[in-house]
Scaffold this motif. Structure first.
Motif, short mmCIF file in Angstrom:
data_model
loop_
_atom_site.label_atom_id
_atom_site.label_comp_id
_atom_site.label_asym_id
_atom_site.label_seq_id
_atom_site.Cartn_x
_atom_site.Cartn_y
_atom_site.Cartn_z
N ASN A 62 -24.16 -12.15 30.10
CA ASN A 62 -24.50 -13.45 29.53
C ASN A 62 -25.18 -13.36 28.17
OD1 ASN A 62 -23.43 -14.66 31.81
ND2 ASN A 62 -25.39 -14.74 32.90
N ILE A 63 -25.53 -12.15 27.74
CA ILE A 63 -26.13 -11.98 26.42
C ILE A 63 -25.10 -12.21 25.32
CG2 ILE A 63 -27.11 -10.23 24.85
CD1 ILE A 63 -28.55 -9.04 27.30
N PHE A 64 -23.88 -11.73 25.54
CA PHE A 64 -22.85 -11.77 24.51
C PHE A 64 -22.19 -13.15 24.44
CE2 PHE A 64 -23.18 -7.28 25.62
CZ PHE A 64 -23.23 -6.69 24.37
N PRO A 65 -21.56 -13.48 23.32
CA PRO A 65 -20.85 -14.76 23.21
C PRO A 65 -19.80 -14.90 24.31
CG PRO A 65 -21.03 -13.71 21.06
CD PRO A 65 -21.52 -12.71 22.06
N TYR B 220 -26.87 -8.65 19.60
CA TYR B 220 -26.56 -8.77 21.03
C TYR B 220 -26.55 -7.40 21.70
CZ TYR B 220 -24.82 -13.35 19.51
OH TYR B 220 -24.70 -14.60 18.97
N GLN C 61 -30.01 -6.26 22.43
CA GLN C 61 -30.53 -7.00 23.58
C GLN C 61 -29.95 -6.45 24.89
OE1 GLN C 61 -30.40 -11.36 23.29
NE2 GLN C 61 -30.16 -11.14 21.05
N ALA C 62 -28.67 -6.05 24.86
CA ALA C 62 -28.03 -5.50 26.06
C ALA C 62 -28.70 -4.20 26.48
CB ALA C 62 -26.55 -5.28 25.81
N LEU D 8 -22.16 -8.31 16.21
CA LEU D 8 -22.71 -8.24 17.57
C LEU D 8 -23.93 -7.33 17.66
CD1 LEU D 8 -19.43 -7.97 19.73
CD2 LEU D 8 -20.74 -10.01 19.19
#
Length: 1023
Positions: free
Chosen positions: A381-384, A275, A278-279, A272
């Motif tokens: 919504n960034i994460f799976p 991600y 990005q978060a 992750l």
């Protein structure tokens, strides 16, 4: 007649033998506990090192005391199943058996904890409906929850149906429940609302019963001696009494955890990492766009508080793993608000992400802010889609608690965990020497073992996005908190697993207990809690025993002084009465509490009254010239009616106390009920056997001396003619009492108004205004502070955070109180010592149960009066008798309660209205009617003997003839009440004061109110 005497004699001997056997168990248990004390003393060095003083000495003493308790507990555990004495035929008498059948001390005498838990029925109903999203359904559940707070007599499901149909009369519950798989074949779309509720009610009742059984199992395994746990199905409440508990926070945690155990696959931090970055960037953009102000945390400070080496998640990384400080490299306006509250985990020297399922770490106070940011769609919504984030259950070591955030991998096809606690077959704790901590080992059933093998097999064959092999962790989650997330080294067969990292043996044992007991069907909330410290319990024991001993001695001496040798017979009967009563309480498993002691003393008073009635009747017969033996026969014969009537009316009151009373009030009512039965048996039947035994052996029995035999001789007072004056006095007292109750109200105790109350002891005298001033700002309003017993103890009552849910509210309030009052001490204790030693007792009662207590108390008084009225009307068959008694009975409690309203804040002791005072009022109703019935019984007798006399003459003659009995009874009961007032301690002072006032008012009303009103009504009827 001889046969009856033989039966009574045999029965009395049988009761004595059974009583001796029952009490012997208590003696044997105390023998073993004495051995445990000696064992602990021999193994613990209590001598403090030289040079220790002040707080250090207190801390050392506390630690020694705790070690001593551990030795004592371990000794008792080791001998629990061994014989007390290794004697053939008695080897079945082991310590556990004797302890379970011995005299049980209540919380107020032993110390401990009592709780009332409320099952969260609204949450349970939502679960049964599979969390249906219908707006109508959820609104009806919400409204029913609110209605339950005021409508305490109606169950939750009935309220829910009512609210549902009020919101939409045409709506059908079948539309919500028919789609639930569990109700297939039970509910269809044509089912009526009543039919749906009937089906759902069965499941609700089953879930509540299962919750009760799970909690009962947890308590049984907790190791409390003689716990008491009961379920009130109508209210969904569970009542627990846990004598001897020393760690209340541990009990709260044990009882309030639902124990939803789950095993989850996890994401690795490396999977992750992109991600996560990005978060952080998304949070930075949100900060710039919305200009949100986020409270900052100095990252360097955080880095020093997190001990990553203590967490098994990062085991093996050693000193190469740390929390990097981005604030040192970026300008303040470039720092992401997320990094201020959630520090990423990576290697400082190369910037590579750390292995394992934890993606970051945050201080405890920042976890809510992290949750808020992660819930924002721009970050979420960034994460799976199948990524879910859960916090660790236990904080890291350090000055400030910090928690790891774990990434859970959810199966997109189902929200359920791959494996749950339902497969757990056994759980036990043991010490893990490799990690220096305790662990909980789990074993699973066959179904669980198969799933666990597949889950671990998949975990050891995991691959990173770049194709690198790695071994995945599996998160063990309890109530949505990660207990541990061990790396799976190999496929595990046989259904074995382990939860590591428990810091103490108690913590590991409690976790094993919870997992082995199973999950709760519904969450529980503590709505009432009372904690009594062991030192306060010891003080109560001394006060209670002193009251009993002094009360017994004075009454016994008085009986011998007034009635001579017949007084000795009365004393023998009363001693037997108390012996049988105590043995009966032990055999029924009733807890021995201060109210129970008060019940025993009042039982003694009732027994005295019966013996006084008998002896006064015998003396009347002797004055008429009859021989002693004939006078005894006639005296008993003429006493039966008054004794039985008086005791049965008091029995009505005791039954009302048991029906409507909670906790100690129920115990008081039960003791009084049992005491009335034993009093009737010993005073009426056994004492007669004693007289016969003395006559058969030719003893010369006397019933008084020259002074006492003539003390009330020749009285001929015209009581009835004084009625206008006494009516006026009663009217003034009643009007003043009612006016005071309406205008000034009462000083309501915490059990009537809700809130928290603490009894705190200081090391020097303090003033109530001083303590109230210190706490006013901290508790958001001035608490009620009163002196409690001595001038170095105060009770503090507050409603601060009373509606807060969770186990932390109690600790928060105690911490706030401690911080403000610790400066008052000459030698300030530590917080732990303050809670253990200086907080002598604490009570928490939510508003909902306070309403219940108030409602049940007033119902108890109302039904007590009604029950007495019905009995007297049925017994005397005339309205004037029942009306006279009921007016007197209403007259007495109004004046007693009026005194409590008028003099609150004036008396040097508390006049709070609580359950104990209601018990006192009901006891007074029983005493007053007993006094009135004795007079009425004599009036009825005289009306039959002298029909030619006017009713006024018969009434005056009856009161005069029973005057000696009235004065002697009130005098002996007053002795008991004054002893309770002087030596019973602060807990019983208000109770005994109510008895003293009530005795005076009750005696006055039976002579000057009940009888004159009866005459006036009879004369009006005749006209």
């Amino acid at each position: 007649m001889q046969n009856l005497k033989g039966i009574i004699k045999t029965f009395a001997i049988l009761l004595v033998v059974i009583g001796l056997i029952q009490i012997s168990f208590t003696f044997l248990a105390r023998v073993v506990e004495g051995r445990a004390d000696k064992y602990a003393a021999a193994n613990v060095n209590t001598t403090a090192p030289a040079g220790l003083s002040g707080a250090a000495l207190i801390q050392y003493t506390d630690s020694v005391e705790q070690v001593s308790k551990n030795y004592r507990r371990n000794f008792l555990d080791s001998v629990a199943g061994k014989p007390v004495f290794d004697i053939p035929g008695l080897r079945f008498l082991d310590y556990r058996f004797c302890r379970d059948n011995s005299l049980k001390l209540g919380l107020d005498l032993k110390g401990g904890m009592s709780l009332v838990l409320e099952i969260n029925e609204d949450e349970l109903l939502r679960n049964l409906a599979q969390n249906n999203r219908s707006e109508l359904f959820n609104k009806a559940v919400e409204n029913a929850k609110k209605a339950q707070a005021t409508d305490v007599g109606t169950d939750f499901l009935t309220l829910f149906q009512k609210e549902f149909e009020l919101l939409d009369p045409k709506a059908k519950l079948a539309a919500i429940f028919a789609t639930v798989e569990a109700y297939s074949g039970k509910i269809n779309f044509n089912s009526t609302n009543a039919e749906v509720i009937a089906v759902v009610r069965q499941d609700m009742d089953a879930a509540i019963s299962n919750t009760f059984q799970v909690l009962k199992k947890r308590i049984d395994q907790f190791g409390v001696a003689a716990p008491n746990i009961s379920l009130q199905k109508s209210t969904g409440r569970i009542i627990l009494e846990l004598p001897g508990v020393e760690d209340p926070s541990r009990v709260r945690k044990l009882l309030q955890q639902t124990a939803q155990l789950e095993f989850w696959n996890t994401y690795d931090n490396r999977e992750l990492w992109g991600y996560i970055n990005q978060a952080y960037e998304a949070a930075k953009l949100l900060n710039k766009e919305k200009k949100e102000e986020v409270q900052t945390t100095d990252s360097s400070t955080l880095a020093t508080t997190v001990d990553t080496s203590a967490n098994d998640l990062l085991a093996g990384l050693g000193d190469s793993t740390t929390v990097k400080s981005d604030s040192a490299k970026k300008a303040e306006d470039e720092i992401s608000p997320l990094v201020r509250v959630l520090q990423p985990l990576y290697y400082q020297e190369n910037g590579q992400p750390a292995e394992g399922p934890a993606i970051g770490v945050a201080l405890g106070r920042d976890t809510a802010e992290v949750n808020r940011l992660f819930a924002n769609p721009a970050i979420k919504n960034i994460f799976p889609n199948n990524a879910r984030f859960l916090w660790a259950m236990n904080p890291t070591d350090g000055a400030q608690p910090a928690y790891y955030l774990y990434a859970i991998a959810v199966n997109p096809s189902t929200p359920d965990a791959p494996l749950t606690g339902a497969v757990i077959k056994d759980a036990y704790s043991e010490f893990d020497p490799m990690k220096g901590s305790f662990a909980v080992n789990l074993s699973m059933n066959n179904v669980g073992a198969t799933k666990w093998e597949a889950l671990t097999d998949e975990a050891v064959r995991a691959k990173l996005p770049n194709g690198t092999d790695f071994k995945r962790s599996i998160a063990i989650v309890l109530d949505n908190r990660v207990l541990s997330a061990p790396v799976v080294q190999e496929k595990i067969s046989g259904g074995r697993s382990s939860i590591s990292g428990q810091k103490s043996q108690d913590e590991a044992m409690d976790l094993a207990n919870i997992l082995k007991s199973g999950k709760l069907e519904a969450r529980t909330v503590v709505i009432e809690e009372q904690i009594v410290g062991p030192s306060l319990g010891e003080e109560s024991i001394r006060a209670g025993l002193l009251s009993l001993v002094v009360g017994f001695l004075l009454v016994f001496l008085f009986m011998v002084a007034y009635y001579s040798t017949s007084g000795i017979i009365a004393n023998a009967a009363m001693l037997l009465n108390v012996f049988i009563l105590v043995a009966a309480l032990i055999s029924f498993g009733a807890a021995f509490t201060l109210p129970a002691m008060a019940g025993i003393l009042l039982t003694l008073a009732m027994a005295v009254d019966a013996n006084v009635i008998i002896n006064e009747r015998i003396r009347e017969e002797i004055k008429r010239g009859k021989g002693v033996r004939l006078a005894v026969d006639e005296g008993y014969q003429h006493s039966y009616s008054a004794i039985i009537d008086g005791n049965l009316t008091t029995m009505v009151v005791s039954i009302v106390l048991m029906v409507f009373g909670l906790g100690p009030i129920y115990g008081f009512g039960f003791t009084l009920f049992a005491g009335i039965l034993t009093s009737l048996f010993t005073a009426v039947l056994v004492s007669r056997l004693f007289f016969n035994w003395a006559f058969d052996r030719g003893y010369n029995l006397t019933f008084g001396n020259s002074f006492t035999m003539n003390l009330f001789k020749g009285y001929n007072i015209d009581f009835y003619s004084k009625r206008k004056i006494t009516y006026a006095i009663s009217a003034v007292m009643m009007i003043a009492s009612i006016a005071s109750m309406v205008i000034f109200g009462f000083d309501l105790g915490v059990d009537f108004k809700g809130g928290r109350s603490y009894v705190i002891q200081f090391d020097k005298p303090v003033t109530t205004t001083q303590i109230a001033g210190l706490l006013e700002k901290e508790l958001e309003g001035a608490p009620q502070v009163k002196t409690y017993g001595s001038n170095n103890q105060v009770s503090i009552t507050t409603d601060y955070l009373i509606d807060a849910v969770g186990v932390n509210a109690d600790s928060i309030i105690e911490q706030k109180v401690y911080e403000k009052v610790k400066g008052v001490y000459d030698t300030p204790p530590s917080f732990d010592a303050f809670r253990a030693k200086n907080v002598k007792s604490s009570i928490k009662i939510e508003a909902a149960i306070a309403d219940d207590i108030r409602s049940s108390s007033w119902k108890a008084i109302l039904f007590g009066l009604l029950g007495v009225f019905v009995y007297i009307f049925a017994r005397f068959r005339k309205l004037e008798f029942a009306a006279g008694s009921i007016v007197a009975l209403a007259h007495d409690p109004i004046i007693v309660l009026g005194v409590f309203s008028l003099f609150k804040g004036i008396m040097p002791f508390s006049l709070e209205i609580d359950q104990n005072i209601i018990a006192a009022v009901l006891t007074l109703i029983g005493y007053s009617v007993n006094d009135t019935v004795v007079v009425f019984d004599r009036i009825r007798e005289y009306m039959n003997l002298y029909p030619a006399h006017s009713i006024e003459k018969n009434v005056n003659d009856s009161i005069n003839s029973t005057l000696s009995r009235t004065i002697m009874t009130v005098f002996t009961v007053m002795i008991v009440s004054v002893i309770l007032f002087l030596f019973g301690g602060a807990t019983l002072r208000g109770f005994s004061f109510a008895l003293i006032v009530g005795l005076i008012v009750g005696t006055y009303s039976s002579i000057f109110v009940a009888s004159p009103i009866m005459v006036d009504i009879a004369k009006r009827k005749k006209k």
